[in-house]
Design a protein around this motif. Structure first.
Motif, PDB file in Angstrom:
ATOM      1  N   THR A 153       0.829  -1.226   0.000  1.00 19.33           N
ATOM      2  CA  THR A 153       0.000   0.000   0.000  1.00 19.33           C
ATOM      3  C   THR A 153       0.858   1.269   0.000  1.00 19.33           C
ATOM      4  OG1 THR A 153      -0.135  -0.192   2.408  1.00 19.33           O
ATOM      5  CG2 THR A 153      -1.963  -1.091   1.141  1.00 19.33           C
ATOM      6  N   TRP A 155       1.224   5.707   0.747  1.00 17.80           N
ATOM      7  CA  TRP A 155       1.102   6.515   1.961  1.00 17.80           C
ATOM      8  C   TRP A 155      -0.129   7.401   1.996  1.00 17.80           C
ATOM      9  CZ3 TRP A 155       1.119  11.283  -0.152  1.00 17.80           C
ATOM     10  CH2 TRP A 155       1.938  11.529  -1.264  1.00 17.80           C
ATOM     11  N   ASN A 156      -0.851   7.528   0.907  1.00 15.98           N
ATOM     12  CA  ASN A 156      -1.870   8.594   0.913  1.00 15.98           C
ATOM     13  C   ASN A 156      -3.163   8.230   1.656  1.00 15.98           C
ATOM     14  OD1 ASN A 156      -2.295   6.892  -1.242  1.00 15.98           O
ATOM     15  ND2 ASN A 156      -3.351   8.440  -2.440  1.00 15.98           N
ATOM     16  N   LYS A 179       2.506  -5.031   3.270  1.00 20.66           N
ATOM     17  CA  LYS A 179       3.676  -4.147   3.348  1.00 20.66           C
ATOM     18  C   LYS A 179       3.177  -2.715   3.151  1.00 20.66           C
ATOM     19  CE  LYS A 179       6.721  -1.984   1.649  1.00 20.66           C
ATOM     20  NZ  LYS A 179       6.944  -0.559   1.972  1.00 20.66           N
ATOM     21  N   GLU A 182       6.682   2.994   3.774  1.00 21.05           N
ATOM     22  CA  GLU A 182       7.634   3.346   4.844  1.00 21.05           C
ATOM     23  C   GLU A 182       7.213   4.631   5.563  1.00 21.05           C
ATOM     24  OE1 GLU A 182      10.428   4.084   1.639  1.00 21.05           O
ATOM     25  OE2 GLU A 182      11.134   5.862   2.674  1.00 21.05           O
ATOM     26  N   GLY A 210       8.969  -1.547   6.393  1.00 16.04           N
ATOM     27  CA  GLY A 210      10.320  -1.280   5.901  1.00 16.04           C
ATOM     28  C   GLY A 210      10.250  -0.697   4.510  1.00 16.04           C
ATOM     29  N   GLY A 232       0.163   2.019  -5.863  1.00 18.77           N
ATOM     30  CA  GLY A 232       1.310   2.917  -5.770  1.00 18.77           C
ATOM     31  C   GLY A 232       1.552   3.585  -7.103  1.00 18.77           C
ATOM     32  N   GLY A 233       2.757   4.101  -7.271  1.00 17.99           N
ATOM     33  CA  GLY A 233       3.096   4.820  -8.488  1.00 17.99           C
ATOM     34  C   GLY A 233       3.268   3.880  -9.680  1.00 17.99           C
ATOM     35  N   SER A 236       6.896   2.153  -9.849  1.00 15.16           N
ATOM     36  CA  SER A 236       7.064   1.034  -8.902  1.00 15.16           C
ATOM     37  C   SER A 236       6.165  -0.124  -9.307  1.00 15.16           C
ATOM     38  CB  SER A 236       6.694   1.430  -7.474  1.00 15.16           C
ATOM     39  OG  SER A 236       7.236   2.655  -7.137  1.00 15.16           O
ATOM     40  N   LEU A 255      -2.612   2.107 -10.031  1.00 14.01           N
ATOM     41  CA  LEU A 255      -1.443   2.976 -10.200  1.00 14.01           C
ATOM     42  C   LEU A 255      -1.833   4.453 -10.293  1.00 14.01           C
ATOM     43  CD1 LEU A 255       0.368   0.576 -12.672  1.00 14.01           C
ATOM     44  CD2 LEU A 255       0.536   0.647 -10.183  1.00 14.01           C
ATOM     45  N   CYS A 288      -4.831   9.504  -6.057  1.00 14.87           N
ATOM     46  CA  CYS A 288      -4.644   8.977  -7.414  1.00 14.87           C
ATOM     47  C   CYS A 288      -5.760   9.425  -8.337  1.00 14.87           C
ATOM     48  CB  CYS A 288      -4.590   7.454  -7.361  1.00 14.87           C
ATOM     49  SG  CYS A 288      -6.005   6.749  -6.529  1.00 14.87           S
ATOM     50  N   GLU A 390       1.733  13.021 -13.628  1.00 14.45           N
ATOM     51  CA  GLU A 390       1.069  13.088 -12.322  1.00 14.45           C
ATOM     52  C   GLU A 390       1.914  13.892 -11.341  1.00 14.45           C
ATOM     53  OE1 GLU A 390       0.889   9.498  -9.847  1.00 14.45           O
ATOM     54  OE2 GLU A 390      -1.241   9.918  -9.559  1.00 14.45           O
TER      55      GLU A 390
HETATM   56  P1  NDP Z   1       5.226   4.060  -4.484  1.00  7.23           P
HETATM   57  O1  NDP Z   1       4.983   3.379  -5.768  1.00  7.23           O
HETATM   58  O2  NDP Z   1       6.504   4.735  -4.258  1.00  7.23           O
HETATM   59  O3  NDP Z   1       5.077   3.020  -3.273  1.00  7.23           O
HETATM   60  C1  NDP Z   1       3.910   2.248  -3.066  1.00  7.23           C
HETATM   61  C2  NDP Z   1       4.258   1.079  -2.176  1.00  7.23           C
HETATM   62  O4  NDP Z   1       5.106   0.186  -2.896  1.00  7.23           O
HETATM   63  C3  NDP Z   1       5.037   1.451  -0.921  1.00  7.23           C
HETATM   64  O5  NDP Z   1       4.668   0.583   0.126  1.00  7.23           O
HETATM   65  C4  NDP Z   1       6.468   1.189  -1.344  1.00  7.23           C
HETATM   66  O6  NDP Z   1       7.308   0.969  -0.254  1.00  7.23           O
HETATM   67  C5  NDP Z   1       6.302  -0.059  -2.186  1.00  7.23           C
HETATM   68  N1  NDP Z   1       7.339  -0.291  -3.193  1.00  7.23           N
HETATM   69  C6  NDP Z   1       8.015   0.628  -3.906  1.00  7.23           C
HETATM   70  N2  NDP Z   1       8.850   0.003  -4.778  1.00  7.23           N
HETATM   71  C7  NDP Z   1       8.666  -1.327  -4.623  1.00  7.23           C
HETATM   72  C8  NDP Z   1       9.223  -2.501  -5.232  1.00  7.23           C
HETATM   73  N3  NDP Z   1      10.134  -2.418  -6.207  1.00  7.23           N
HETATM   74  N4  NDP Z   1       8.803  -3.710  -4.816  1.00  7.23           N
HETATM   75  C9  NDP Z   1       7.864  -3.812  -3.860  1.00  7.23           C
HETATM   76  N5  NDP Z   1       7.317  -2.757  -3.226  1.00  7.23           N
HETATM   77  C10 NDP Z   1       7.696  -1.520  -3.611  1.00  7.23           C
HETATM   78  O7  NDP Z   1       3.982   5.026  -4.305  1.00  7.23           O
HETATM   79  P2  NDP Z   1       3.738   6.084  -3.157  1.00  7.23           P
HETATM   80  O8  NDP Z   1       3.708   5.434  -1.813  1.00  7.23           O
HETATM   81  O9  NDP Z   1       4.659   7.223  -3.390  1.00  7.23           O
HETATM   82  O10 NDP Z   1       2.220   6.518  -3.478  1.00  7.23           O
HETATM   83  C11 NDP Z   1       1.915   7.469  -4.408  1.00  7.23           C
HETATM   84  C12 NDP Z   1       1.512   6.825  -5.717  1.00  7.23           C
HETATM   85  O11 NDP Z   1       0.451   5.901  -5.508  1.00  7.23           O
HETATM   86  C13 NDP Z   1       0.957   7.824  -6.698  1.00  7.23           C
HETATM   87  O12 NDP Z   1       1.561   7.690  -7.967  1.00  7.23           O
HETATM   88  C14 NDP Z   1      -0.510   7.507  -6.815  1.00  7.23           C
HETATM   89  O13 NDP Z   1      -1.099   7.795  -8.023  1.00  7.23           O
HETATM   90  C15 NDP Z   1      -0.547   6.062  -6.516  1.00  7.23           C
HETATM   91  N6  NDP Z   1      -1.850   5.715  -5.962  1.00  7.23           N
HETATM   92  C16 NDP Z   1      -2.705   4.986  -6.727  1.00  7.23           C
HETATM   93  C17 NDP Z   1      -3.975   4.698  -6.282  1.00  7.23           C
HETATM   94  C18 NDP Z   1      -4.897   3.856  -7.106  1.00  7.23           C
HETATM   95  O14 NDP Z   1      -5.780   3.248  -6.530  1.00  7.23           O
HETATM   96  N7  NDP Z   1      -4.751   3.782  -8.408  1.00  7.23           N
HETATM   97  C19 NDP Z   1      -4.437   5.150  -4.979  1.00  7.23           C
HETATM   98  C20 NDP Z   1      -3.452   5.901  -4.245  1.00  7.23           C
HETATM   99  C21 NDP Z   1      -2.202   6.158  -4.739  1.00  7.23           C
HETATM  100  P3  NDP Z   1       8.141   2.196   0.401  1.00  7.23           P
HETATM  101  O15 NDP Z   1       7.237   3.363   0.479  1.00  7.23           O
HETATM  102  O16 NDP Z   1       8.508   1.677   1.714  1.00  7.23           O
HETATM  103  O17 NDP Z   1       9.302   2.412  -0.509  1.00  7.23           O
END
Ligand code: NDP
Length: 497
Positions: A153, A155-156, A179, A182, A210, A232-233, A236, A255, A288, A390
């Protein structure tokens, strides 16, 4: 002093467990800019322990044999406990991600619905009897869980986005390793205090905290993991997808987005202005589904922009714990820096900054170093980076259009497809636009609505698969076809039946 701060451990096999590294990393309150707690820095060894616990719970524990009504009752009880603890959970969210207490309270009060809804579905996962074309065969299907599911998941909105995954995955009978980001791990760990009380056997739900590149990758690559459910993004998400592909694992990816919010000239202007505000300044734009590309028809463009700027100017920045606050701080340092970089890019590209465009540091911002003024750019063209990439912050790009066809063309001319808004009083326009826009969610005369009942997910680079609703549970099931012969003898073994 750091040593006096509360420490949060991982949650494995029903117990709080210190990290193998022995290290804890700081988690910071975005409104004070100060560390308020320390969180276990897990690595691959902890990922292995958590997956093993989930694997044993799936293959040997009672979770695999318990009847589905009992499974549903436990999930339902988890929802009840979340309802009873919603205020405390919301406060943890705000302390970690700086979102408004009003929004996080509303979210946490709404969260139990995911567990009640999917708890209710747990004993309604029915297979079929196939009226098979072969003689003397009874053929039926079973929908079975996948095994160990990893939920990653951002952080938002940590608990909301976790619940999109967790409730459905549990109802389908899987076991889980979570997970969290962080930056915002504590609310998920706080939630774990309710797991045993709800009656989940040890190992059914586990959390490792972590960094993505340490413990996240270890989980994704783990051979005993069947599926990854990631929010997430986009970058990633692509890395996670590649790593999952090596193990031929299923992936649900939610994403990024750059959603068009389209205002036609027959819209009720004041409603659409509020819709535009809610699309970009609610949650400080860190969502997002932000309506970060506002498309306004040229016949109402100037009036609309005037009213929008007037309303946006009145947005109250401040302490996210105060119910009066409307715009809080940015959650993380990297995000704050990214927003300011995009503001500079937009100015450089020739967009007109008609509101904000700088950090905010008035007394209402407390000691937080991470406030950004609500920012509006006009005269944006769809080719500009500020229209295509974005930002994930309180930065709105306004694009002018003339015709319905042009609006749809601009709306679709982007790599993302998460959501879109349409403001019009014409039912014909609304339906035409809803059909034509390539995005997973379309809102007409409203914005930023989600429900446990309605499927959510992205087109194009905004993701794969769906969460929520009946479709959401299918993502966590696999179908088995069972053939039972009722023939009195075995037919010719050299010919396919
Ligand atoms: P990230 O992609 O940076 O991180 C998301 C999660 O993935 C975190 O827990 C992160 O851990 C983990 N992570 C990062 N890289 C890896 C990897 N290679 N392998 C496994 N886990 C990994 O996103 P953010 O936390 O910065 O969130 C913002 C993004 O999320 C925005 O782009 C937004 O658009 C998207 N988002 C999408 C939504 C949707 O439903 N479509 C809803 C909300 C947000 P750690 O932080 O510990 O590095």
């Amino acid at each position: 002093m750091a040593s006096a701060l509360p420490h949060f451990d991982a949650y494995i096999n029903g117990e709080s467990v210190g990290p193998s590294t022995g290290d804890y990393f700081p988690t910071v309150n975005p409104y004070t800019g100060k560390e308020w707690a320390r969180v276990a820095r897990c690595d691959g060894r902890d990922a292995d322990r958590a997956v093993e616990a989930a694997w044993v719970a799936f293959t040997k524990g009672p979770w695999g044999t318990i009847n589905p009504s009992q499974r549903g009752a436990i999930i339902h009880r988890f929802g009840d406990l979340i309802r009873d603890n919603a205020k405390e959970l919301a406060e943890f969210e705000v302390r970690d991600n700086g979102k408004l207490i009003n929004e996080m309270l509303a979210q946490c009060n709404y969260l139990p619905n995911w567990y009640w809804y999917y708890g209710g579905l747990a004993d309604k996962i029915e297979g079929s009897v196939i009226p098979i074309d072969k003689p003397e065969v009874f053929n039926y299907t079973r929908h079975e869980p996948l095994g160990v599911v990893v939920c990653i998941t951002p952080w938002n909105s940590p608990l909301l986005l976790l619940s999109f995954k967790l409730a459905a995955a549990l109802a389908a009978g899987n076991t889980i390793v979570i997970k969290p980001s962080e930056f915002t791990s504590t609310s998920t760990l706080k939630l774990m205090e309710l797991v045993a009380r709800a009656g989940f056997p040890p190992g059914v739900i586990n959390v490792v905290t972590g960094f993505g590149n340490e413990v996240g990758t270890a989980l994704v690559e783990h051979p005993k993991v069947a599926k990854i459910c990631f929010t997430g993004g986009t970058e990633s998400g692509a890395l996670v997808y590649q790593a999952a592909a090596k193990g031929l694992k299923g992936c649900t990816l939610e994403l990024g987005g750059k959603s068009p919010n389209i205002v036609f000239d027959d819209a009720r202007i004041d409603d659409a202005v509020k819709g535009a505000i809610s699309g970009i300044f609610a949650a400080t734009g860190q969502t997002c589904i932000a309506g970060s590309r506002l498309l306004v028809q040229d016949t109402i463009y100037d009036t609309f922009v005037d009213r929008l700027v007037t309303l946006a100017k009145s947005a109250r920045m401040g302490d996210p714990m105060s119910p009066e606050t409307q715009v809080g701080p940015v959650t993380t340092v990297p995000q704050y820096e990214k927003i300011l970089r995009y503001i500079a890019v937009a100015k450089h590209e020739g967009a007109q900054c008609v509101l904000g465009g700088a950090p905010a540091n008035g007394p209402e911002c407390g000691e937080s170093p991470w406030f950004v003024q609500p920012t509006i750019f006009t005269e944006v063209t769809n080719q500009m980076r500020i229209a295509q990439e974005e930002v994930f912050g309180p930065v709105l790009s306004i694009i002018r259009f003339k015709t319905e066809e042009e609006a749809i063309e601009i709306a679709n001319d982007i790599v993302f497809g998460l959501a879109a808004g349409v403001w019009t009083e014409s039912i014909r326009r609304a339906i035409k636009a809803a059909n034509a826009i390539r995005a997973g969610t379309i809102w007409v005369n409203t914005y930023r609505a989600v429900s446990y009942m309605s499927p959510f997910g992205g087109y194009k680079k905004s993701g794969l698969g769906r969460e929520n609703g009946i479709e959401g549970i299918r993502e966590f099931l696999q179908t088995k076809s069972v053939w039972i012969s009722t023939a009195s003898d075995v037919p010719n073994p050299f010919v396919m039946r």
